[in-house]
Design a protein around this motif. Sequence first.
Motif, PDB file in Angstrom:
ATOM      1  N   ARG A 323      81.986   5.656  95.585  1.00  0.00           N
ATOM      2  CA  ARG A 323      80.973   5.616  94.519  1.00  0.00           C
ATOM      3  C   ARG A 323      80.954   4.239  93.847  1.00  0.00           C
ATOM      4  NH1 ARG A 323      80.493   8.096  89.062  1.00  0.00           N
ATOM      5  NH2 ARG A 323      82.657   8.802  89.246  1.00  0.00           N
ATOM      6  N   VAL A 324      82.132   3.635  93.695  1.00  0.00           N
ATOM      7  CA  VAL A 324      82.203   2.278  93.144  1.00  0.00           C
ATOM      8  C   VAL A 324      81.431   1.320  94.035  1.00  0.00           C
ATOM      9  CG1 VAL A 324      83.738   0.353  92.592  1.00  0.00           C
ATOM     10  CG2 VAL A 324      84.407   2.676  91.981  1.00  0.00           C
ATOM     11  N   GLU A 325      81.585   1.481  95.359  1.00  0.00           N
ATOM     12  CA  GLU A 325      80.877   0.608  96.295  1.00  0.00           C
ATOM     13  C   GLU A 325      79.366   0.799  96.179  1.00  0.00           C
ATOM     14  OE1 GLU A 325      81.031  -0.573 101.014  1.00  0.00           O
ATOM     15  OE2 GLU A 325      81.281   1.522 100.436  1.00  0.00           O
ATOM     16  N   ARG A 326      78.919   2.058  96.090  1.00  0.00           N
ATOM     17  CA  ARG A 326      77.476   2.311  95.976  1.00  0.00           C
ATOM     18  C   ARG A 326      76.913   1.723  94.690  1.00  0.00           C
ATOM     19  NH1 ARG A 326      78.931   7.554  97.640  1.00  0.00           N
ATOM     20  NH2 ARG A 326      78.640   8.318  95.507  1.00  0.00           N
ATOM     21  N   ASP A 327      77.639   1.891  93.596  1.00  0.00           N
ATOM     22  CA  ASP A 327      77.130   1.427  92.307  1.00  0.00           C
ATOM     23  C   ASP A 327      77.182  -0.084  92.162  1.00  0.00           C
ATOM     24  OD1 ASP A 327      76.779   4.067  91.761  1.00  0.00           O
ATOM     25  OD2 ASP A 327      78.429   4.243  90.317  1.00  0.00           O
TER      26      ASP A 327
END
Length: 340
Positions: A323-327
């Motif tokens: 999720r960190v990567e997506r955001d």
Amino acid sequence: MATLLRVKDLRTHFFTEEGVVRAVDGVTYEVEEGETLALVGESGSGKSVSALSLLRLIPNPPGKIVGGEVWFDNQDLLKADEDEIRHIRGNKIAMVFQEPMTSLNPVLTIGRQLTEAIELHLKYDKEQARKRAIELLEMVGIPEAPTRLNDYPHQFSGGMRQRVMIAMALSCNPKLLLADEPTTALDVTIQAQILEIMARLSRELGTAVIIITHNLGVVARYADRVNVMYAGRIIETASAKELYANPRHPYTVGLLRSVPRLDETRKEKLDPIEGSPPDLANLPKGCAFYPRCRWHVEKCLEEAPPLMMVAERHFAACWESERVERDTAMPVVSKEKAQA
């Protein structure tokens, strides 16, 4: 390249009246021959203590290395006897300390402080040691080296003292150099000169370097790989290029977003990490970064995440790294721009 240093589950604790401070709490990493590895993180994250632990320089009491392995040249340094570890310190592994004025002996000349280790480890006589000391001072850019050997530390500027510290560290051609905030308290011009000297000497001599810093610009310019530390643990590790382009731990993202951007027009205020580092004597059950994290979930409160592979040679200790990567799909900052 061959592996020069292998640190496995290193744990260093300080036993105080307030409780046990877990300054280094299970650190594992490797350093290859000729590689430059950066340890980054806020003050109190365990960077300096982990480096001092490699050479068993932790003051006891209150500190004690309570577990782990440090393999260097096929020898576990934590099991070496005092004579063996003294032979390694300053000879095979050298250290540039954070503040040169407190590391240099004020009542001994620079020449004596340089020649002492040369005579001890390389078995040179006084004349040979003096010639070697002159070569070292010239190597790090100190003019009139034969004359300056007779001077005392207070007769040197801060930048010149740091050059002397680097010369002392390299005097016996070590295989590994530990540099603990080597440019602290120096102006930016002198900082650049000191770092360029270290980088050049590393290339010429093939010395591996562990540089401890909170300066992400230094990391971008000089490091091959980066270990990000928080609360005594490594929470993300990757090549410098990969880390800057694709951070996968919220703490790393926060560090990068806290740095002023010089490559674009400033539109908003900096985005600092909220809160303070945790009390190392009273760490939470789950992820230590949980109270400061904008991506946290319930699992983070209950269980501390291990380092998990998120890409090739890229590991992060975060349950929500995807999720960190997506955001943060757009690079937080490129390594090339950080070097500018």
